[in-house]
Write a protein that holds these residues in place. Structure first.
Motif, PDB file in Angstrom:
ATOM      1  N   UNK A 216       0.784  -1.173   0.006  1.00  0.00           N
ATOM      2  CA  UNK A 216      -0.062  -0.080   0.062  1.00  0.00           C
ATOM      3  C   UNK A 216       1.037   1.383   0.063  1.00  0.00           C
ATOM      4  N   UNK A 217       0.676   2.015  -1.056  1.00  0.00           N
ATOM      5  CA  UNK A 217       1.700   3.534  -1.190  1.00  0.00           C
ATOM      6  C   UNK A 217       0.907   4.627  -0.633  1.00  0.00           C
ATOM      7  N   UNK A 218       1.529   5.068   0.501  1.00  0.00           N
ATOM      8  CA  UNK A 218       1.000   6.451   0.889  1.00  0.00           C
ATOM      9  C   UNK A 218       1.716   7.547  -0.013  1.00  0.00           C
ATOM     10  N   UNK A 219       0.773   8.111  -0.770  1.00  0.00           N
ATOM     11  CA  UNK A 219       1.476   9.410  -1.939  1.00  0.00           C
ATOM     12  C   UNK A 219       2.045  10.730  -0.961  1.00  0.00           C
ATOM     13  N   UNK A 220       1.404  11.010   0.268  1.00  0.00           N
ATOM     14  CA  UNK A 220       1.986  11.884   0.966  1.00  0.00           C
ATOM     15  C   UNK A 220       3.108  11.650   1.902  1.00  0.00           C
ATOM     16  N   UNK A 221       3.016  10.427   2.554  1.00  0.00           N
ATOM     17  CA  UNK A 221       4.237  10.063   3.122  1.00  0.00           C
ATOM     18  C   UNK A 221       5.465   9.712   2.319  1.00  0.00           C
ATOM     19  N   UNK A 223       5.697   6.469   1.189  1.00  0.00           N
ATOM     20  CA  UNK A 223       6.038   5.383   1.713  1.00  0.00           C
ATOM     21  C   UNK A 223       5.310   4.130   1.265  1.00  0.00           C
ATOM     22  N   UNK A 224       5.770   2.901   1.056  1.00  0.00           N
ATOM     23  CA  UNK A 224       5.337   1.853   0.761  1.00  0.00           C
ATOM     24  C   UNK A 224       5.197   0.949   2.076  1.00  0.00           C
TER      25      UNK A 224
END
Length: 587
Positions: A216-221, A223-224
């Motif tokens: 799951x990719x967090x666009x703002x952080x 991170x994956x």
């Protein structure tokens, strides 16, 4: 001659003996090929025996693999290929068997078949499962049963294990299931061994499942976050899990490890547009890294934040304009960028909006209509990305040059150089002339003060214009370095005319005119008035070079005596001066 014949006879006899010995050494009575034992029935294939007639096939049995073996039966029907061992009850007590061929071959030894046991083949033990693209690679340890001739692979489907392939060959211990679709989810397998009679081992209840990771990719952080299922049923257990990472097709690296109870990890500081591939491996206790998960590859679509933004230079241009140079991370995905300005450190206000589209690394903007000869100005950038993260750049300040004209000198002072990450090398003070700038002072001590001594004999010293150049080395936190030149406003100072008035003159003598002695008066204008002792105006002129010749304005000579004068001067800058006093006219 008799010696040669005896020697030849001995040689022939020796050769015949060696041939006979070789034939006998090579000749062996083939044993039947023992195939399997199924439900206490011993099954074999018939041998090919050419050395003589066959009497029987002799079956030997023992309840211990190491013997002793006793004759169980002699099969005289030479076409028979099976024998039922009555009362064996091999399901309770295992039996071990081998067969010999009893043939009329004097001097030739019979061979024994392989020794087989009555129980079904042993259940094979899994080594590991790994994912290769969408396929599953299954490895296991070779069955310990000598009667094993192959293996059957089973895959779980809707709660039931179904056979997917049969592997012939007891030494084959790996299989690739190309239809596994192991890139879409975890796949579970079991395996059985079988013998030539298709007796199968028990199912391996310690089933193995492929590792499957979710990302799951967090666009703002940026991170994956990944998690995966537990790898189960290794006898030794899992030692740790290893997370592998490849970016933009670079060689795969070990990013991190977790203990056997932790099945999640976070990959940080990813950049927008990167091609990222991730997979996980289970490391067996004492057995190294064996089981790999599916590999998840994706192109990152994350919000690239503003990582670096630095004011490089704040320099003053003519006409009240300041140029601001900066550099920043052109990959940042911004929704706004603002240039903030303060005047003499009296609080920041937004001066202008900077377009957040199509960013470039090096940038310049102009701030116009300023009173840069009265104030210094300080700037910084503030950005906001699409994740509403606000970032402020470093600060930079303009140099304000001020001064005052003193008699025959100009006193200069300027605000100090202040730009974050800049180290001042030196100040250079220049006087601006029509033919170029002339350096009149240089200092690396940080002194922001200078007195420029003027020469009254040089008319050009009456109006002097100056500018400060600050030379600095920029050492940014990201390792980039450069040298910058920042300039102050241009300051022009005018020397006021210096006036000396004679206290007497003789129109008929050497000093025959009364006029002011002017210094730094180029371009100045004035009016000289002469009054008698009664206050009556007797003379007036704007030609200060000619002065008063002692005559009335009607051209009559004035009598000797004391007269009053009034001189009004206006400099080129419009500044007015007035001088008054008395003068003795001598005849």
């Amino acid at each position: 001659m008799r010696i040669c014949i005896k020697w030849l006879s001995a040689k022939i006899l020796l050769s015949s003996f060696l041939v006979l010995f070789s034939i006998q050494a090579k000749a062996q009575i083939e044993a039947p090929e023992l195939i399997c034992i199924s439900n206490d029935t011993i099954v074999w294939n018939l041998p090919a025996v050419t050395c003589g007639s066959i009497n029987s096939y002799d079956i030997f049995a023992s309840q211990n693999e190491g013997g002793p073996y006793t004759l169980l039966a002699s099969i005289t029907d030479l076409t028979q290929t099976s024998f039922y061992h009555s009362g064996a009850n091999s399901s309770i007590t295992p039996w071990y068997y081998y067969i010999e061929t009893n043939a009329n071959c004097p001097g030739i030894n019979p061979l024994q078949s392989d020794t087989l046991d009555s129980p079904d083949p042993e259940t094979p033990v899994f080594n590991a499962l790994s994912v290769i693209n969408s396929a599953a690679e299954i490895t296991w340890f070779q069955s310990g049963s000598p009667e094993t001739v192959g293996y059957i692979i089973f895959r779980e489907l809707n709660g039931t294990f179904i056979p997917i392939d049969t592997i012939f060959g007891e030494n084959i211990t790996s299989y690739v299931d190309v239809n596994a679709q192991a890139d879409q989810g975890s796949v579970e397998y079991t395996i059985v061994a079988f013998d030539a009679c298709f007796n199968t081992s028990l199912f391996n209840t310690n089933t193995h499942s492929t590792l499957f990771i979710n990302v799951d990719v967090d666009r703002c952080e940026r991170t994956a976050s990944l998690d995966w299922n537990a790898y189960q049923n290794w006898l030794q257990g899992v030692d740790e899990y290893s997370v592998f990472l490849s970016i933009n097709s670079a060689p795969e690296i070990l990013y991190t490890t977790t203990d056997s109870s932790t099945r999640s990890a976070v990959i940080e500081n990813l950049d927008d547009g990167d091609r990222v591939c991730i997979r996980v491996a289970a490391d067996r206790v004492g057995g190294g890294r064996l089981a790999y998960s599916n590999q998840v590859c994706f192109t990152l679509d994350v919000v690239q934040p503003m990582a670096d933004a630095y004011i490089r230079r704040v320099t003053t241009l003519p006409a009240g304009t300041i140029q601001i140079d900066w550099r920043w991370d052109s990959r940042a995905e911004l929704i706004s960028a603002e240039l903030n300005r303060s005047e003499n450190d009296n609080g920041f206000l937004v001066e202008q909006n900077i377009s957040p589209i199509n960013l470039t690394v090096f940038n310049t903007t102009l701030d116009s209509f300023l009173t840069a000869d009265q104030f210094y100005y300080k700037y910084f950038l503030e950005t906001e990305d699409s994740c509403n993260v606000v970032f402020q750049s470093s600060h930079g300040r303009s140099i304000l040059l001020q001064g005052e004209a003193q008699p025959f000198s100009n006193t200069l002072n300027w605000s100090s150089y202040q730009t974050d990450f800049g180290s001042l090398i030196e100040y250079n003070l220049y006087r601006i002339t029509p033919t170029g700038n002339i350096a009149i002072s240089s200092s690396n001590l940080g002194g922001e003060f200078h007195i420029d001594e003027l020469n009254p004999n040089f008319p050009e010293d009456q109006n002097a214009c100056y500018v400060i150049e600050a030379v600095a080395t920029m050492n940014y936190p990201d390792g980039f370095t450069e040298q910058q030149l920042s300039y102050s406003n241009i300051l022009c100072l005018e020397q006021q005319p210096s006036v000396q008035m004679p206290n007497a003159f003789a129109p008929d003598g050497i000093n025959n005119q009364f006029k002011p002695l002017l210094t730094f008066s180029e371009g100045a204008s004035g009016i000289l008035q002469i009054f008698d002792r009664y206050g009556a105006l007797v003379f007036e002129t704007t030609d200060l070079e000619s002065g008063w010749n002692g005559k009335h304005s009607n051209s009559k000579n004035m009598r000797q005596g004391v007269y009053m004068y009034l001189l009004d001067l206006t400099s080129t800058t419009g500044q007015q001066q007035q001088f008054k006093g008395s003068v003795m006219l001598l005849r």
